[in-house]
Design a protein around this motif. Structure first.
Motif, PDB file in Angstrom:
ATOM      1  N   ASP A 192       0.826  -1.208   0.000  1.00 49.82           N
ATOM      2  CA  ASP A 192       0.000   0.000   0.000  1.00 49.82           C
ATOM      3  C   ASP A 192       0.861   1.259   0.000  1.00 49.82           C
ATOM      4  O   ASP A 192       0.515   2.251  -0.657  1.00 49.82           O
ATOM      5  CB  ASP A 192      -0.923   0.000   1.224  1.00 49.82           C
ATOM      6  CG  ASP A 192      -2.057  -0.999   1.095  1.00 49.82           C
ATOM      7  OD1 ASP A 192      -2.421  -1.331  -0.047  1.00 49.82           O
ATOM      8  OD2 ASP A 192      -2.564  -1.459   2.128  1.00 49.82           O
ATOM      9  N   THR A 193       1.946   1.250   0.743  1.00 49.88           N
ATOM     10  CA  THR A 193       2.867   2.389   0.713  1.00 49.88           C
ATOM     11  C   THR A 193       3.324   2.645  -0.715  1.00 49.88           C
ATOM     12  O   THR A 193       3.319   3.783  -1.195  1.00 49.88           O
ATOM     13  CB  THR A 193       4.091   2.120   1.600  1.00 49.88           C
ATOM     14  OG1 THR A 193       3.680   1.882   2.952  1.00 49.88           O
ATOM     15  CG2 THR A 193       5.061   3.296   1.572  1.00 49.88           C
ATOM     16  N   LEU A 194       3.696   1.585  -1.394  1.00 54.99           N
ATOM     17  CA  LEU A 194       4.183   1.695  -2.769  1.00 54.99           C
ATOM     18  C   LEU A 194       3.067   2.086  -3.731  1.00 54.99           C
ATOM     19  O   LEU A 194       3.242   2.956  -4.589  1.00 54.99           O
ATOM     20  CB  LEU A 194       4.800   0.359  -3.185  1.00 54.99           C
ATOM     21  CG  LEU A 194       5.546   0.299  -4.518  1.00 54.99           C
ATOM     22  CD1 LEU A 194       6.752   1.223  -4.504  1.00 54.99           C
ATOM     23  CD2 LEU A 194       5.973  -1.143  -4.809  1.00 54.99           C
ATOM     24  N   GLY A 195       1.894   1.461  -3.566  1.00 55.59           N
ATOM     25  CA  GLY A 195       0.798   1.671  -4.502  1.00 55.59           C
ATOM     26  C   GLY A 195      -0.031   2.904  -4.243  1.00 55.59           C
ATOM     27  O   GLY A 195      -0.676   3.428  -5.162  1.00 55.59           O
ATOM     28  N   ASP A 196      -0.040   3.405  -3.010  1.00 57.81           N
ATOM     29  CA  ASP A 196      -0.811   4.609  -2.691  1.00 57.81           C
ATOM     30  C   ASP A 196      -0.033   5.874  -3.042  1.00 57.81           C
ATOM     31  O   ASP A 196      -0.465   6.682  -3.871  1.00 57.81           O
ATOM     32  CB  ASP A 196      -1.149   4.655  -1.197  1.00 57.81           C
ATOM     33  CG  ASP A 196      -2.169   3.620  -0.786  1.00 57.81           C
ATOM     34  OD1 ASP A 196      -2.770   2.988  -1.670  1.00 57.81           O
ATOM     35  OD2 ASP A 196      -2.347   3.426   0.432  1.00 57.81           O
ATOM     36  N   ALA A 197       1.093   6.051  -2.345  1.00 58.68           N
ATOM     37  CA  ALA A 197       1.780   7.339  -2.358  1.00 58.68           C
ATOM     38  C   ALA A 197       2.889   7.449  -3.394  1.00 58.68           C
ATOM     39  O   ALA A 197       3.267   8.565  -3.758  1.00 58.68           O
ATOM     40  CB  ALA A 197       2.380   7.609  -0.973  1.00 58.68           C
ATOM     41  N   LEU A 198       3.427   6.322  -3.847  1.00 58.49           N
ATOM     42  CA  LEU A 198       4.596   6.380  -4.726  1.00 58.49           C
ATOM     43  C   LEU A 198       4.247   6.085  -6.183  1.00 58.49           C
ATOM     44  O   LEU A 198       4.305   6.954  -7.033  1.00 58.49           O
ATOM     45  CB  LEU A 198       5.671   5.416  -4.215  1.00 58.49           C
ATOM     46  CG  LEU A 198       6.131   5.669  -2.765  1.00 58.49           C
ATOM     47  CD1 LEU A 198       7.198   4.674  -2.357  1.00 58.49           C
ATOM     48  CD2 LEU A 198       6.644   7.098  -2.601  1.00 58.49           C
ATOM     49  N   ARG A 199       3.877   4.854  -6.489  1.00 55.63           N
ATOM     50  CA  ARG A 199       3.588   4.499  -7.880  1.00 55.63           C
ATOM     51  C   ARG A 199       2.149   4.814  -8.277  1.00 55.63           C
ATOM     52  O   ARG A 199       1.853   4.967  -9.460  1.00 55.63           O
ATOM     53  CB  ARG A 199       3.872   3.008  -8.096  1.00 55.63           C
ATOM     54  CG  ARG A 199       5.338   2.663  -8.043  1.00 55.63           C
ATOM     55  CD  ARG A 199       6.095   3.247  -9.227  1.00 55.63           C
ATOM     56  NE  ARG A 199       5.708   2.572 -10.471  1.00 55.63           N
ATOM     57  CZ  ARG A 199       5.422   3.211 -11.604  1.00 55.63           C
ATOM     58  NH1 ARG A 199       5.456   4.527 -11.661  1.00 55.63           N
ATOM     59  NH2 ARG A 199       5.090   2.530 -12.690  1.00 55.63           N
ATOM     60  N   GLY A 200       1.229   4.903  -7.312  1.00 58.98           N
ATOM     61  CA  GLY A 200      -0.170   5.113  -7.641  1.00 58.98           C
ATOM     62  C   GLY A 200      -0.832   3.813  -8.057  1.00 58.98           C
ATOM     63  O   GLY A 200      -0.158   2.815  -8.365  1.00 58.98           O
ATOM     64  N   THR A 201      -2.158   3.799  -8.081  1.00 63.57           N
ATOM     65  CA  THR A 201      -2.901   2.573  -8.387  1.00 63.57           C
ATOM     66  C   THR A 201      -2.571   2.044  -9.782  1.00 63.57           C
ATOM     67  O   THR A 201      -2.269   0.860  -9.957  1.00 63.57           O
ATOM     68  CB  THR A 201      -4.408   2.835  -8.271  1.00 63.57           C
ATOM     69  OG1 THR A 201      -4.704   3.296  -6.946  1.00 63.57           O
ATOM     70  CG2 THR A 201      -5.196   1.570  -8.548  1.00 63.57           C
ATOM     71  N   LYS A 202      -2.627   2.910 -10.783  1.00 62.49           N
ATOM     72  CA  LYS A 202      -2.331   2.467 -12.143  1.00 62.49           C
ATOM     73  C   LYS A 202      -0.892   1.979 -12.255  1.00 62.49           C
ATOM     74  O   LYS A 202      -0.610   0.923 -12.840  1.00 62.49           O
ATOM     75  CB  LYS A 202      -2.577   3.613 -13.130  1.00 62.49           C
ATOM     76  CG  LYS A 202      -2.257   3.255 -14.572  1.00 62.49           C
ATOM     77  CD  LYS A 202      -2.478   4.444 -15.496  1.00 62.49           C
ATOM     78  CE  LYS A 202      -2.075   4.111 -16.928  1.00 62.49           C
ATOM     79  NZ  LYS A 202      -2.274   5.286 -17.832  1.00 62.49           N
ATOM     80  N   GLY A 203       0.021   2.736 -11.655  1.00 61.99           N
ATOM     81  CA  GLY A 203       1.426   2.386 -11.754  1.00 61.99           C
ATOM     82  C   GLY A 203       1.754   1.037 -11.145  1.00 61.99           C
ATOM     83  O   GLY A 203       2.470   0.223 -11.747  1.00 61.99           O
ATOM     84  N   ILE A 204       1.211   0.767  -9.962  1.00 56.96           N
ATOM     85  CA  ILE A 204       1.540  -0.491  -9.289  1.00 56.96           C
ATOM     86  C   ILE A 204       0.949  -1.679 -10.028  1.00 56.96           C
ATOM     87  O   ILE A 204       1.560  -2.757 -10.100  1.00 56.96           O
ATOM     88  CB  ILE A 204       1.065  -0.467  -7.810  1.00 56.96           C
ATOM     89  CG1 ILE A 204       1.672  -1.614  -7.019  1.00 56.96           C
ATOM     90  CG2 ILE A 204      -0.437  -0.526  -7.700  1.00 56.96           C
ATOM     91  CD1 ILE A 204       3.141  -1.486  -6.787  1.00 56.96           C
TER      92      ILE A 204
END
Length: 390
Positions: A192-204
């Motif tokens: 969630d840290t990676l997918g929320d604030a860093l890469r975003g939903t689409k990115g992850i």
């Protein structure tokens, strides 16, 4: 010891006995604080967001005469001046970007690019300080400059001011109303840290197909950070659980295969790392986690408090009951769209199905929305006291 101090100790014992899967005198009941409180006042969300003292005053008015044990939530998750001081691009708040009674909005983008993975994995803290902050904060655009340094001082001062007020408010509610906080500290699942604030939903989601090994390595690199952050934000407290909002782990956002490979291992490592330090995790499982209950049952006994939102309650009781404290039982949708009679029936059913010999806390299954009805909140608390005596 004053009457309110005795009341606090009584409620604290009731709550912590349940957290340990024990059987207290009554089922602990949680008051779900949230933006819904504001609509019953003559105050706007804009004022509540920016004026901490006004927010504290409103909360005191809402809880003063209610019989509950634990308080969960807040009138606002963020204090805008902290973000205004650094020119943050992450959030938009009511009264400036929106109508004064609108909730805040998170602006999701790919703040971390695919080419950043290697540098992030090698040293997450350095990358966050030198690359992430300058990207998301206008005042940090030139790290080390006079402007960035002043912004850092201003935002740190604002953070300290807000935290000081929050701590004093909690102490006031404990002393004057005997109210116990639901937890201390904050953490997240590394995915969630990676997918929320860093890469975003689409990115992850793209990364799971194009660079899955980078996702795994990044999640592993985040584990120590999320353990440390939990203990720092809890100020070392181990008496209450650490809150963990789980955003991308509910079924079916990820396939079973992806969940087991990418989400669960690093999240399990955070939970086990905290438990090794004596800190229980508030596994805030919004959405449906039914397919994962068997895996969750492998966690160390009593290491989590499992929140039941859309997860099948009977199955959660069957698989997790006795190993972990169960929390919830009242759908948030019912608090918005139901009637007091329907809420009371739901509370009775939840206690009958989940309370058993203890290890249960009656609460809303997720974050209560701003359109919840006050009469339904009161009905939930009253019914919990009526039916929740062991």
């Amino acid at each position: 010891m004053s009457e309110k101090e005795r009341l606090f100790q009584e409620r604290f014992k009731r709550y912590t006995v349940a957290l340990e899967c024990g059987k207290p005198d009554k089922v602990p009941v949680v008051f779900p604080l949230g933006e819904w409180v504001v609509k019953y006042t003559d105050t706007t969300l804009q004022e509540v967001y920016y004026n901490v003292d006004k927010s504290t005053e409103i909360i005191a008015g809402a809880i003063r005469d209610l019989d509950f044990d634990v308080m969960f939530g807040a009138l606002n998750l963020w204090w805008p001046p902290m973000f205004d001081a650094i020119g943050s691009k992450l959030y938009k708040f009511p009264g400036i970007y929106f109508e004064e009674n609108s909730g805040f909005q998170y602006v999701e983008e790919e703040y971390m690019k695919p080419e950043d993975y290697d540098e992030f994995i090698a040293n997450p803290t350095q990358w966050l300080a030198t690359k992430y902050l300058p990207h998301i904060c206008e005042e940090f655009a030139e790290p080390g400059s006079y402007r960035a340094t002043v912004a850092l001082i201003k935002s740190a001062a604002a953070f300290a001011m807000h935290n000081d007020k929050a701590v004093k408010a909690g102490e006031k509610w404990a002393k004057e109303y005997g109210i116990v906080p639901a937890g201390t500290g904050l953490t997240k699942a590394p995915f969630d840290t990676l997918g929320d604030a860093l890469r975003g939903t689409k990115g992850i989601l793209v990364d799971l197909r194009r660079r899955p090994e980078k996702v795994l390595a990044a999640c592993e690199a985040i584990v120590p950070h999320n353990i440390a952050y939990a203990m720092i934000t809890a100020a070392g407290d181990t008496s209450l659980p650490c809150f963990a909002p789980l955003h991308k782990g509910a079924y079916p956002f990820l396939s079973l295969e992806h969940w087991q490979k990418y989400y669960w291992p690093s999240w399990k490592a955070v939970i086990e790392g905290l438990w090794a330090l004596g800190k229980r995790t508030f596994f805030f499982a919004e959405g449906d986690w039914t397919p994962y209950l068997e895996k969750i049952a492998d966690l160390p006994e009593k290491s989590i408090v499992f929140a039941i939102d859309l997860t099948e309650a009977k199955k959660a009781k069957e698989i997790l009951g006795g190993r972990f404290c169960l929390y919830g039982g009242v759908p948030t949708t019912l608090l918005t769209y139901g009637t007091p009679e329907e809420v009371k029936d739901c509370v009775k059913r939840a206690i009958d199905e989940l309370a058993g010999d203890g290890g249960f806390v009656l609460a809303a299954g997720g974050v209560v929305m701003g359109d919840a009805k006050r009469e339904n909140i009161l009905a939930m608390i009253e019914a919990a006291r009526e039916y929740g005596v062991y």
